[in-house]
Design a protein around this motif. Structure first.
Motif, PDB file in Angstrom:
ATOM      1  N   ARG A  66       0.834  -1.108  -0.197  1.00 46.28           N
ATOM      2  CA  ARG A  66       0.106   0.263   0.145  1.00 46.28           C
ATOM      3  C   ARG A  66       1.240   1.401  -0.474  1.00 46.28           C
ATOM      4  N   GLU A  67       0.546   2.311  -0.426  1.00 48.80           N
ATOM      5  CA  GLU A  67       0.407   3.776  -0.572  1.00 48.80           C
ATOM      6  C   GLU A  67       0.736   4.295   0.785  1.00 48.80           C
ATOM      7  N   VAL A  69       1.803   7.466   1.210  1.00 47.05           N
ATOM      8  CA  VAL A  69       1.185   8.746   0.660  1.00 47.05           C
ATOM      9  C   VAL A  69       1.346   8.411  -0.850  1.00 47.05           C
ATOM     10  N   ARG A  70      -0.127   8.879  -1.189  1.00 45.86           N
ATOM     11  CA  ARG A  70      -0.425   9.451  -2.556  1.00 45.86           C
ATOM     12  C   ARG A  70       0.678  10.036  -3.027  1.00 45.86           C
ATOM     13  N   THR A  73       0.454  13.332  -3.732  1.00 47.44           N
ATOM     14  CA  THR A  73       0.673  14.226  -2.358  1.00 47.44           C
ATOM     15  C   THR A  73       2.488  14.698  -2.698  1.00 47.44           C
ATOM     16  N   ASP A 112      -1.685  17.209   4.399  1.00 49.96           N
ATOM     17  CA  ASP A 112      -2.068  15.896   3.666  1.00 49.96           C
ATOM     18  C   ASP A 112      -1.468  14.748   4.190  1.00 49.96           C
ATOM     19  N   ASP A 115      -2.569  13.212   7.124  1.00 47.31           N
ATOM     20  CA  ASP A 115      -3.446  12.403   6.806  1.00 47.31           C
ATOM     21  C   ASP A 115      -3.428  11.397   6.517  1.00 47.31           C
ATOM     22  N   GLU A 116      -2.816  11.232   5.786  1.00 45.47           N
ATOM     23  CA  GLU A 116      -2.290  10.095   4.753  1.00 45.47           C
ATOM     24  C   GLU A 116      -1.701   9.115   5.815  1.00 45.47           C
ATOM     25  N   SER A 119      -3.238   8.079   8.228  1.00 49.60           N
ATOM     26  CA  SER A 119      -4.849   7.275   7.566  1.00 49.60           C
ATOM     27  C   SER A 119      -4.089   5.044   7.501  1.00 49.60           C
ATOM     28  N   THR A 120      -2.386   5.213   7.341  1.00 42.64           N
ATOM     29  CA  THR A 120      -1.666   4.353   7.431  1.00 42.64           C
ATOM     30  C   THR A 120      -1.512   3.506   8.454  1.00 42.64           C
TER      31      THR A 120
END
Length: 363
Positions: A66-67, A69-70, A73, A112, A115-116, A119-120
């Motif tokens: 999984r990423e 951080v997108r 971003t 951002d 938040d990321e 969330s992970t």
């Protein structure tokens, strides 16, 4: 999310397919996902200093990375960090269009990231995937920021604190860009005079940041203090204990670990568990903060999911269960023997293996 494996560029085989895009030091795309890597492309990536790439691999098709951080971003963050550091370094004062707006510009993207990461799970599994190029100050700064914000989340810092911490760590090394690159990139041992010059970057960076009207003193002090040590052995002011701001204490741990695990012109990268041993030794000697180190051990995985490693018996393996909470002992899946021949994949829990261990990282 897709089955992938991180592998050092020098070990990538022709016809491998990129599973993630490859960015340059400004975050712009060099190669897009799905590109088939040829010998010439692999050589070019190595020439550009790209440390590792993410490739598709059927031997690890059940491993989903999984990423944390997108991608969008990271693109914004690398580009903004590159442009801002360069601008602050080449001019005595930022041009009028940017004056007093750096914090305003960075705040949305740092929020951002916060938040990321939250969330992970504060990026416990996958922080290593932010690495792109070794020895690039811009990438070092972004990587340090990821580690620092992760630690800040674990330490319970509030959102305002995390923003100041994030901005401060992104800009903590700006003073180095005012120094002679020949000294910064010297492959051999520094002379006493050269080391004295290097030490100046802390105060230079602090002065640069304090001249920017909207950067908080709490962010700027990170540039000044990130090379201090709790026992007074650091620089530039040989501060001790609580005289060093908490943000700077977080930054010093993040900065040391990131620097040790990246290749430099004067040495190869340390294995993650060897870098950790250095940090733990410095903590035991009273140089690094125990509280921050405890947060580091509780959140950062030394060998993240999908990392390629070479075992002591020569076999190539990939991490299938990250090493959070068991340090240097992940579960790995062997995919090639010592001669580079594919094998029927099998797994080894290195926490219980007595005759084999990780010899090198190949990502």
């Amino acid at each position: 999310m897709r089955p992938v494996r991180w592998v050092a560029t020098q070990y990538v085989k022709p016809n491998s397919i990129l599973a993630q895009r490859v960015p340059d030091k400004r975050g712009r795309t060099l190669l897009t996902r799905g590109v088939v890597l040829t010998d010439s492309l692999i050589r070019r990536l190595m020439e550009l200093g790209v440390r590792a790439v993410c490739i598709e691999d059927q031997a690890t098709e059940d491993i989903v990375v999984r990423e944390v951080v997108r991608e969008e971003t990271k693109v914004r963050l690398f580009g903004m960090t590159y442009d801002t550091l360069h601008e602050l370094a080449v001019t005595q004062f930022a041009p009028h269009v940017r004056a007093f707006q750096i914090r305003k510009m960075f705040t949305p993207v740092v929020e951002d990231v916060i938040d990321e990461l939250r969330s992970t799970g504060a990026a416990a599994d996958q922080l290593s995937t932010v690495y792109v190029q070794d020895g690039e100050l811009f990438h070092h700064s972004v990587n340090v920021m990821f580690y620092a914000v992760t630690l800040g989340l674990k330490l319970g810092l509030n959102r305002h604190d995390l923003i100041d911490l994030g901005i401060g760590t992104l800009l903590h090394d700006v003073g180095k860009l005012r120094l002679d690159r020949k000294i910064l990139q010297k492959p051999g041992r520094l002379t006493e005079e050269e080391f004295r010059i290097i030490q100046q970057h802390a105060r230079i960076g602090y002065d640069i940041l304090m001249r920017q009207g909207d950067i908080s003193a709490r962010s700027a002090v990170i540039a000044l203090q990130h090379h201090e040590r709790l026992d007074g052995s650091g620089y530039p002011d040989r501060l001790v204990g609580r005289d060093i701001h908490l943000f700077s204490q977080v930054a010093m741990v993040a900065d040391v670990y990131e620097a040790l695990t990246a290749n430099r012109v004067y040495r190869r990268a340390f294995l993650p568990h060897d870098a950790l041993a250095i940090l733990e030794n410095d903590t035991a000697q009273g140089k690094l903060p125990q509280r921050v180190m405890e947060a580091f051990l509780a959140t950062v995985s030394l060998y993240p999911l999908g990392m390629s490693v070479r075992l002591s018996d020569g076999a190539l393996a990939v991490v299938v269960v990250p090493s959070a909470h068991n340090r240097q002992y992940p579960v790995v899946r062997v995919i090639e023997d010592a001669d580079g021949r594919p094998v029927e994949p099998y797994e080894i829990d290195l926490a219980h293996a007595r005759d084999v261990h990780i010899a090198t990282c190949e990502a």
